[in-house]
Write a protein that holds these residues in place. Structure first.
Motif, mmCIF file in Angstrom:
data_model
loop_
_atom_site.group_PDB
_atom_site.id
_atom_site.type_symbol
_atom_site.label_atom_id
_atom_site.label_comp_id
_atom_site.label_asym_id
_atom_site.label_seq_id
_atom_site.Cartn_x
_atom_site.Cartn_y
_atom_site.Cartn_z
ATOM 1 N N VAL A 54 0.782 -1.140 0.079
ATOM 2 C CA VAL A 54 0.001 0.088 -0.128
ATOM 3 C C VAL A 54 0.956 1.286 -0.025
ATOM 4 O O VAL A 54 1.675 1.304 0.884
ATOM 5 C CB VAL A 54 -0.930 0.055 1.194
ATOM 6 C CG1 VAL A 54 -1.815 1.257 1.219
ATOM 7 C CG2 VAL A 54 -1.755 -1.317 1.412
ATOM 8 N N VAL A 55 0.879 2.037 -1.022
ATOM 9 C CA VAL A 55 1.457 3.165 -0.766
ATOM 10 C C VAL A 55 0.678 4.432 -0.673
ATOM 11 O O VAL A 55 -0.322 4.900 -1.322
ATOM 12 C CB VAL A 55 1.968 3.604 -2.280
ATOM 13 C CG1 VAL A 55 2.794 4.814 -2.173
ATOM 14 C CG2 VAL A 55 3.189 2.303 -2.881
ATOM 15 N N ASN A 56 0.974 5.144 0.479
ATOM 16 C CA ASN A 56 0.124 6.055 1.203
ATOM 17 C C ASN A 56 0.646 7.353 0.681
ATOM 18 O O ASN A 56 1.713 7.928 1.022
ATOM 19 C CB ASN A 56 0.237 5.942 2.760
ATOM 20 C CG ASN A 56 -0.689 7.164 3.232
ATOM 21 O OD1 ASN A 56 -1.300 8.064 2.743
ATOM 22 N ND2 ASN A 56 -0.501 7.364 4.724
ATOM 23 N N LEU A 57 -0.071 7.974 -0.033
ATOM 24 C CA LEU A 57 0.272 9.500 -0.774
ATOM 25 C C LEU A 57 -0.261 10.640 -0.165
ATOM 26 O O LEU A 57 -0.283 11.688 -0.832
ATOM 27 C CB LEU A 57 -0.195 9.291 -2.312
ATOM 28 C CG LEU A 57 0.204 8.126 -3.204
ATOM 29 C CD1 LEU A 57 -0.311 8.473 -4.588
ATOM 30 C CD2 LEU A 57 1.823 8.386 -3.399
ATOM 31 N N GLU A 58 -0.828 10.464 1.155
ATOM 32 C CA GLU A 58 -1.428 11.568 1.515
ATOM 33 C C GLU A 58 -0.495 12.569 1.852
ATOM 34 O O GLU A 58 -0.945 13.756 2.071
ATOM 35 C CB GLU A 58 -1.993 11.275 2.916
ATOM 36 C CG GLU A 58 -3.480 10.366 2.765
ATOM 37 C CD GLU A 58 -4.636 11.068 2.080
ATOM 38 O OE1 GLU A 58 -4.531 11.398 0.791
ATOM 39 O OE2 GLU A 58 -5.406 11.607 2.563
ATOM 40 N N GLY A 59 0.736 12.462 2.239
ATOM 41 C CA GLY A 59 1.735 13.452 2.613
ATOM 42 C C GLY A 59 2.556 13.643 1.377
ATOM 43 O O GLY A 59 3.593 14.373 1.350
ATOM 44 N N VAL A 60 1.925 13.490 -0.130
ATOM 45 C CA VAL A 60 2.687 13.895 -0.877
ATOM 46 C C VAL A 60 2.184 15.276 -1.626
ATOM 47 O O VAL A 60 1.062 15.417 -1.696
ATOM 48 C CB VAL A 60 2.826 12.756 -2.131
ATOM 49 C CG1 VAL A 60 3.087 13.155 -3.316
ATOM 50 C CG2 VAL A 60 3.345 11.527 -1.708
ATOM 51 N N ASP A 61 3.118 16.157 -1.638
ATOM 52 C CA ASP A 61 2.755 17.548 -2.313
ATOM 53 C C ASP A 61 2.816 17.711 -3.728
ATOM 54 O O ASP A 61 1.956 18.452 -4.293
ATOM 55 C CB ASP A 61 3.561 18.521 -1.856
ATOM 56 C CG ASP A 61 3.655 18.582 -0.484
ATOM 57 O OD1 ASP A 61 2.618 18.630 0.347
ATOM 58 O OD2 ASP A 61 4.929 18.593 0.168
ATOM 59 N N PHE A 62 3.392 16.719 -4.600
ATOM 60 C CA PHE A 62 3.633 16.869 -5.915
ATOM 61 C C PHE A 62 3.836 15.561 -6.483
ATOM 62 O O PHE A 62 4.634 14.645 -5.866
ATOM 63 C CB PHE A 62 4.824 17.665 -6.358
ATOM 64 C CG PHE A 62 4.901 18.026 -7.515
ATOM 65 C CD1 PHE A 62 4.289 19.006 -8.353
ATOM 66 C CD2 PHE A 62 5.960 17.305 -8.300
ATOM 67 C CE1 PHE A 62 4.512 19.460 -9.671
ATOM 68 C CE2 PHE A 62 6.120 17.352 -9.697
ATOM 69 C CZ PHE A 62 5.536 18.304 -10.138
ATOM 70 N N LEU A 63 3.276 15.236 -7.682
ATOM 71 C CA LEU A 63 3.566 13.905 -8.353
ATOM 72 C C LEU A 63 3.453 14.083 -9.838
ATOM 73 O O LEU A 63 2.708 14.803 -10.341
ATOM 74 C CB LEU A 63 2.353 13.140 -8.015
ATOM 75 C CG LEU A 63 2.577 11.495 -8.625
ATOM 76 C CD1 LEU A 63 3.233 10.815 -7.916
ATOM 77 C CD2 LEU A 63 0.886 10.871 -8.470
ATOM 78 N N ASP A 64 4.425 13.657 -10.310
ATOM 79 C CA ASP A 64 4.575 13.805 -11.706
ATOM 80 C C ASP A 64 4.661 12.421 -12.640
ATOM 81 O O ASP A 64 4.565 11.582 -12.057
ATOM 82 C CB ASP A 64 5.498 14.882 -12.288
ATOM 83 C CG ASP A 64 7.025 14.304 -12.130
ATOM 84 O OD1 ASP A 64 7.052 12.996 -11.817
ATOM 85 O OD2 ASP A 64 8.141 14.817 -12.403
ATOM 86 N N SER A 65 4.992 12.572 -13.987
ATOM 87 C CA SER A 65 4.929 11.262 -14.742
ATOM 88 C C SER A 65 6.170 10.111 -14.346
ATOM 89 O O SER A 65 5.789 9.004 -14.660
ATOM 90 C CB SER A 65 5.039 11.514 -16.130
ATOM 91 O OG SER A 65 6.250 12.426 -16.451
ATOM 92 N N THR A 66 7.227 10.787 -13.727
ATOM 93 C CA THR A 66 8.039 9.917 -13.484
ATOM 94 C C THR A 66 7.573 9.127 -12.056
ATOM 95 O O THR A 66 7.755 7.802 -12.090
ATOM 96 C CB THR A 66 9.393 10.681 -13.020
ATOM 97 O OG1 THR A 66 9.322 11.501 -12.047
ATOM 98 C CG2 THR A 66 10.272 11.028 -14.188
ATOM 99 N N GLY A 67 6.694 9.669 -11.456
ATOM 100 C CA GLY A 67 6.450 9.092 -10.000
ATOM 101 C C GLY A 67 5.317 8.020 -10.605
ATOM 102 O O GLY A 67 5.365 7.116 -9.927
ATOM 103 N N LEU A 68 4.301 8.350 -11.685
ATOM 104 C CA LEU A 68 3.472 7.498 -11.944
ATOM 105 C C LEU A 68 4.193 6.261 -12.669
ATOM 106 O O LEU A 68 3.739 5.124 -12.533
ATOM 107 C CB LEU A 68 2.590 8.147 -13.117
ATOM 108 C CG LEU A 68 1.639 9.172 -12.606
ATOM 109 C CD1 LEU A 68 0.858 9.940 -13.707
ATOM 110 C CD2 LEU A 68 0.635 8.882 -11.612
ATOM 111 N N GLY A 69 5.436 6.394 -13.439
ATOM 112 C CA GLY A 69 6.156 5.351 -14.059
ATOM 113 C C GLY A 69 6.603 4.422 -12.820
ATOM 114 O O GLY A 69 6.527 3.105 -13.256
#
Lengths: 133, 190
Positions: free
Chosen positions: B123-138
């Motif tokens: 489970v990847v908890n993204l609640e503390g993530v401020d920014f996500l781009d295509s490299t993160g999606l990859g």
């Protein structure tokens, strides 16, 4: 106009994102618009940095912030190869451009008013992003 | 307009915060505008941003992280926090910070490590993530493929509109199970 040149390395993408987000805030863009701007600018710079790496060059990436009436145009120019697969963790598609670039282009297309990417004379490409004010 | 090339020295020494309530009439000493001007880049003098020279005491974590970047380019991806904990049979990764082309490799390494250690339900908890781009999606797509190869699962926790928007735009809401809480993702919600 504001122009920045960064070395084609991943550490500098965040620098551009921060600088352009603050330029956006100075124009009183709301939080959502600034978030969209950050993502779009970051995508364009990421593509530029990774494709530059792919082409094996050390050409700086140029970022221009051009304010016009009712809109801002951001141009990100590189000397790289957009068709390289670098930055793909796992390739999803069989041929053509890689999965990450495909997602990146999808994001750019829906986050900005107008988006085009064109080849530059002498190699590389220039991404042009238009944001409404 | 003169150009500034080479290392972004103007960024290495500063930490930033937005001082929106107190718009300057001319650039603050140490502000982005002032520093841009000093290194020969013209800027909009209305920029409402202020830089602090204090050493690594971040007043705005989001921007404070920037100061670390250029300083130690190769490593020290300080701005991405990764904490792993076990909840029943799940490995929960709490991610904090910005996931971009610079920090995504750290996330990828962590996820590869987990799968190779035998954690196939992640489970990847993204609640503390401020920014996500295509490299993160990859990286997330890559991890999903890895756990699937072991008949495992990868689900996400995210309620932030700005992050959900990225998954919607790219059509990845159909690929990842996205939950509102870690409890929900691990089947512990009631």
């Amino acid at each position: 106009m504001v122009e920045l040149e960064i070395p084609p390395r991943s550490a500098y993408v965040g620098v551009v994102r921060l600088a352009l987000a603050s330029l956006g805030r100075s124009l009183d863009l709301d939080d959502e618009a600034v978030d969209d701007l950050k993502i779009a600018v970051s995508e364009a710079c990421t593509n530029a940095v990774l494709s530059n790496e792919a082409a094996g060059g050390d050409h700086p990436v140029s970022v221009k912030w051009i304010q016009e009436s009712g809109r801002v145009v951001v141009e990100v120019a590189d000397r790289g190869d957009i068709y390289d697969r670098r930055g793909d963790d796992d390739s999803l598609s069989g041929g053509g451009i890689g999965a990450r670039v495909t997602m990146s282009v999808a994001m750019l297309s829906s986050l900005v008013d107008d988006f085009e990417i064109s080849p530059r004379p002498g190699g590389g490409s220039c991404a042009r992003l238009v944001f409404p004010l | 307009v003169k150009k500034h090339t080479g290392r972004c020295a103007w960024f290495e020494r500063f930490e930033h915060r937005v001082a929106r309530r107190d718009p300057p009439t001319r650039p603050y000493p140490g502000s982005v505008v002032e520093t841009l001007g000093r290194v020969g880049v013209s800027g909009d003098p209305g920029l409402r941003m202020r830089a602090y020279r204090e050493n690594k005491t971040s007043r705005c974590p989001q921007y404070g992280a920037m100061a670390y970047r250029a300083e130690d380019e190769e490593d020290e991806r300080m701005e991405l926090g990764l904490d792993v904990r076990k909840v029943d049979s799940y490995s929960v990764v709490d991610v904090k910070g910005e996931i971009d082309v610079y920090t995504a490799p750290k996330l990828r390494e962590k996820l590869i490590e987990l799968v190779s250690e035998g954690s196939h339900d992640v489970v990847v908890n993204l609640e503390g993530v401020d920014f996500l781009d295509s490299t993160g999606l990859g990286v997330l797509v890559g991890a999903l493929k890895r756990v699937k190869a072991h008949d495992g699962s990868l689900s996400l926790v995210c309620t932030q509109d700005k992050i959900l928007k990225i998954f919607k735009i790219t059509g990845l809401t159909k690929v990842f199970p996205i939950h509102e809480s870690v409890d929900e993702a691990t089947g512990n919600s009631r």
